[in-house]
Design a protein around this motif. Structure first.
Motif, short mmCIF file in Angstrom:
data_model
loop_
_atom_site.label_atom_id
_atom_site.label_comp_id
_atom_site.label_asym_id
_atom_site.label_seq_id
_atom_site.Cartn_x
_atom_site.Cartn_y
_atom_site.Cartn_z
N ALA A 81 1.30 -0.98 -0.10
CA ALA A 81 -0.26 -0.13 0.07
C ALA A 81 1.05 1.17 0.14
CB ALA A 81 -0.50 -0.12 0.72
N THR A 109 -8.48 -1.81 2.88
CA THR A 109 -7.73 -0.44 3.12
C THR A 109 -6.92 -0.85 4.25
OG1 THR A 109 -9.82 0.06 4.69
CG2 THR A 109 -10.02 1.26 2.16
N LEU A 110 -5.85 -0.03 4.67
CA LEU A 110 -4.93 0.04 5.76
C LEU A 110 -6.18 -0.18 6.90
CD1 LEU A 110 -2.13 2.27 4.80
CD2 LEU A 110 -2.37 -0.51 4.39
N THR A 111 -7.46 0.29 6.85
CA THR A 111 -8.08 0.20 8.16
C THR A 111 -8.93 -1.00 8.14
OG1 THR A 111 -8.43 3.00 7.91
CG2 THR A 111 -9.71 1.23 9.42
N ASP A 164 -1.15 4.52 -2.06
CA ASP A 164 -2.19 5.20 -1.82
C ASP A 164 -2.50 3.91 -0.08
OD1 ASP A 164 -3.12 2.76 -2.50
OD2 ASP A 164 -3.67 3.08 -4.34
N ASP A 165 -3.92 4.05 0.00
CA ASP A 165 -4.40 3.12 1.83
C ASP A 165 -5.07 2.49 0.99
OD1 ASP A 165 -3.73 5.56 3.10
OD2 ASP A 165 -5.20 6.70 3.60
N VAL A 166 -4.62 1.56 -0.09
CA VAL A 166 -5.38 0.44 -0.48
C VAL A 166 -4.77 -0.85 -0.57
CG1 VAL A 166 -7.04 -1.24 -2.26
CG2 VAL A 166 -7.71 1.25 -1.42
N CYS A 167 -4.37 -1.83 -0.01
CA CYS A 167 -3.45 -2.84 -0.01
C CYS A 167 -3.62 -3.36 -2.33
CB CYS A 167 -3.83 -4.02 0.70
SG CYS A 167 -2.52 -5.70 0.35
#
Length: 72
Positions: free
Chosen positions: A24, A36-38, A27-30
């Motif tokens: 990631a 998302t990281l969350t 951005d915040d998407v694997c």
């Protein structure tokens, strides 16, 4: 009137979308699993309904689950 989700999930999905290729960087998407990281960090604490919603989204975006079992 409440309706059921029109998108049934395949019955043989793995427990997690993780494919062991975490990336990631930009951005915040694997790029490995589409979460998302969350979502990744909270996966163990999510309800089944929350996990199913994430599965539906990543599958709708074209992510393919890893194969189950070993190849012969």
């Amino acid at each position: 009137m409440k309706t059921t989700d029109p998108t049934p999930l395949p019955p043989d999905l793995p427990q997690s979308p993780c494919v062991g290729i975490c990336s990631a960087c930009f951005d915040d998407v694997c790029r490995g699993c589409g979460r998302t990281l969350t979502e990744i960090s909270n996966w163990l604490f999510m309800s089944d309904a929350e996990r199913q919603a994430i599965w539906r989204r990543v599958l709708a975006q074209g992510w393919q689950p890893r194969r189950q079992g070993r190849r012969s």
